[in-house]
Motif scaffolding. Structure first.
Motif, short mmCIF file in Angstrom:
data_model
loop_
_atom_site.label_atom_id
_atom_site.label_comp_id
_atom_site.label_asym_id
_atom_site.label_seq_id
_atom_site.Cartn_x
_atom_site.Cartn_y
_atom_site.Cartn_z
N ALA A 100 15.30 -14.48 105.41
CA ALA A 100 14.86 -13.84 104.16
C ALA A 100 14.84 -14.85 103.02
O ALA A 100 13.85 -14.94 102.28
CB ALA A 100 15.79 -12.68 103.83
N LEU A 101 15.90 -15.62 102.89
CA LEU A 101 15.98 -16.60 101.81
C LEU A 101 14.95 -17.70 102.01
O LEU A 101 14.26 -18.11 101.06
CB LEU A 101 17.39 -17.19 101.74
CG LEU A 101 17.66 -18.18 100.62
CD1 LEU A 101 17.40 -17.54 99.26
CD2 LEU A 101 19.08 -18.69 100.71
N GLY A 102 14.81 -18.17 103.25
CA GLY A 102 13.83 -19.22 103.54
C GLY A 102 12.42 -18.77 103.23
O GLY A 102 11.63 -19.52 102.65
N GLY A 103 12.08 -17.54 103.59
CA GLY A 103 10.75 -17.02 103.29
C GLY A 103 10.50 -16.92 101.79
O GLY A 103 9.43 -17.28 101.30
N ALA A 104 11.51 -16.46 101.06
CA ALA A 104 11.37 -16.35 99.61
C ALA A 104 11.22 -17.72 98.96
O ALA A 104 10.37 -17.92 98.08
CB ALA A 104 12.58 -15.61 99.03
N VAL A 105 12.03 -18.67 99.39
CA VAL A 105 11.95 -20.03 98.84
C VAL A 105 10.59 -20.65 99.18
O VAL A 105 9.97 -21.29 98.33
CB VAL A 105 13.13 -20.91 99.31
CG1 VAL A 105 12.91 -22.37 98.93
CG2 VAL A 105 14.43 -20.39 98.74
N ASP A 107 7.79 -19.09 99.59
CA ASP A 107 6.80 -18.47 98.70
C ASP A 107 6.88 -19.07 97.30
O ASP A 107 5.85 -19.33 96.67
CB ASP A 107 7.02 -16.95 98.63
CG ASP A 107 6.61 -16.24 99.90
OD1 ASP A 107 5.93 -16.86 100.76
OD2 ASP A 107 6.98 -15.06 100.05
N ILE A 108 8.10 -19.28 96.81
CA ILE A 108 8.27 -19.86 95.48
C ILE A 108 7.67 -21.26 95.45
O ILE A 108 6.93 -21.63 94.52
CB ILE A 108 9.75 -19.89 95.07
CG1 ILE A 108 10.23 -18.46 94.81
CG2 ILE A 108 9.99 -20.79 93.86
CD1 ILE A 108 11.74 -18.32 94.71
N LEU A 109 7.96 -22.06 96.45
CA LEU A 109 7.46 -23.44 96.49
C LEU A 109 5.95 -23.51 96.64
O LEU A 109 5.32 -24.45 96.18
CB LEU A 109 8.16 -24.23 97.60
CG LEU A 109 9.66 -24.44 97.38
CD1 LEU A 109 10.28 -25.14 98.59
CD2 LEU A 109 9.95 -25.20 96.10
N LYS A 110 5.36 -22.50 97.28
CA LYS A 110 3.91 -22.43 97.40
C LYS A 110 3.27 -21.90 96.13
O LYS A 110 2.05 -21.88 96.02
CB LYS A 110 3.53 -21.52 98.56
CG LYS A 110 3.87 -22.05 99.92
CD LYS A 110 3.51 -21.00 100.98
CE LYS A 110 4.07 -21.35 102.32
NZ LYS A 110 3.90 -20.23 103.28
N GLY A 111 4.09 -21.43 95.20
CA GLY A 111 3.57 -20.86 93.95
C GLY A 111 3.20 -19.40 94.07
O GLY A 111 2.54 -18.84 93.21
N GLU A 112 3.69 -18.73 95.14
CA GLU A 112 3.37 -17.32 95.34
C GLU A 112 4.46 -16.39 94.83
O GLU A 112 4.26 -15.18 94.79
CB GLU A 112 3.14 -17.06 96.84
CG GLU A 112 1.99 -17.85 97.41
CD GLU A 112 1.89 -17.75 98.92
OE1 GLU A 112 2.61 -16.93 99.52
OE2 GLU A 112 1.09 -18.50 99.49
N GLY A 113 5.62 -16.93 94.50
CA GLY A 113 6.75 -16.06 94.10
C GLY A 113 6.92 -16.00 92.61
O GLY A 113 6.30 -16.66 91.82
#
Length: 113
Positions: A100-105, A107-113
């Motif tokens: 869960a954390l890895g997926g969220a991070v 997304d953030i790093l891709k600019g999607e979060g």
């Protein structure tokens, strides 16, 4: 003032600390002694120094996450480690959290979060 390299190394160590615990727990679903565990981790791309691995194994065992047993193999006494029942349960919880954390991070790093 610390350099970028100093800051990076400090943060890298923090990032690796929890990741190494998860990798060790995951690897100990099958029984290993220290050397074979370190070798299996290295083959998977996770390097860990002996000076970090053995204290971690002792700490995880003291927390009830691992069991160990001394046995003779190739005329040498070796301490074999494996996940305990509690270790399997905690590994499942940590794996869910990691994903869960890895997926969220990600997304953030891709600019999607």
């Amino acid at each position: 003032m610390p350099t970028d390299t100093d800051i990076f190394e400090s943060l890298r160590q923090e990032l690796r600390r929890g990741s190494l615990i998860l990798a060790v727990l995951g690897s100990l679903r099958a029984e290993h002694y220290g050397y074979t565990l370190r070798k299996a981790l290295a083959e998977a791309g996770v390097e860990i120094e002996e000076g970090a691995l053995y204290p971690m194994l002792r700490r995880l065992e003291a927390q009830g996450l691992l069991t160990s047993q001394w046995r003779e193999e190739a005329k040498r006494n070796k301490r074999f480690y494996r996940l305990s029942d509690q270790g399997r349960s905690v590994l499942a919880l940590l794996t869910t959290e990691w994903r869960a954390l890895g997926g969220a991070v990600d997304d953030i790093l891709k600019g999607e979060g």
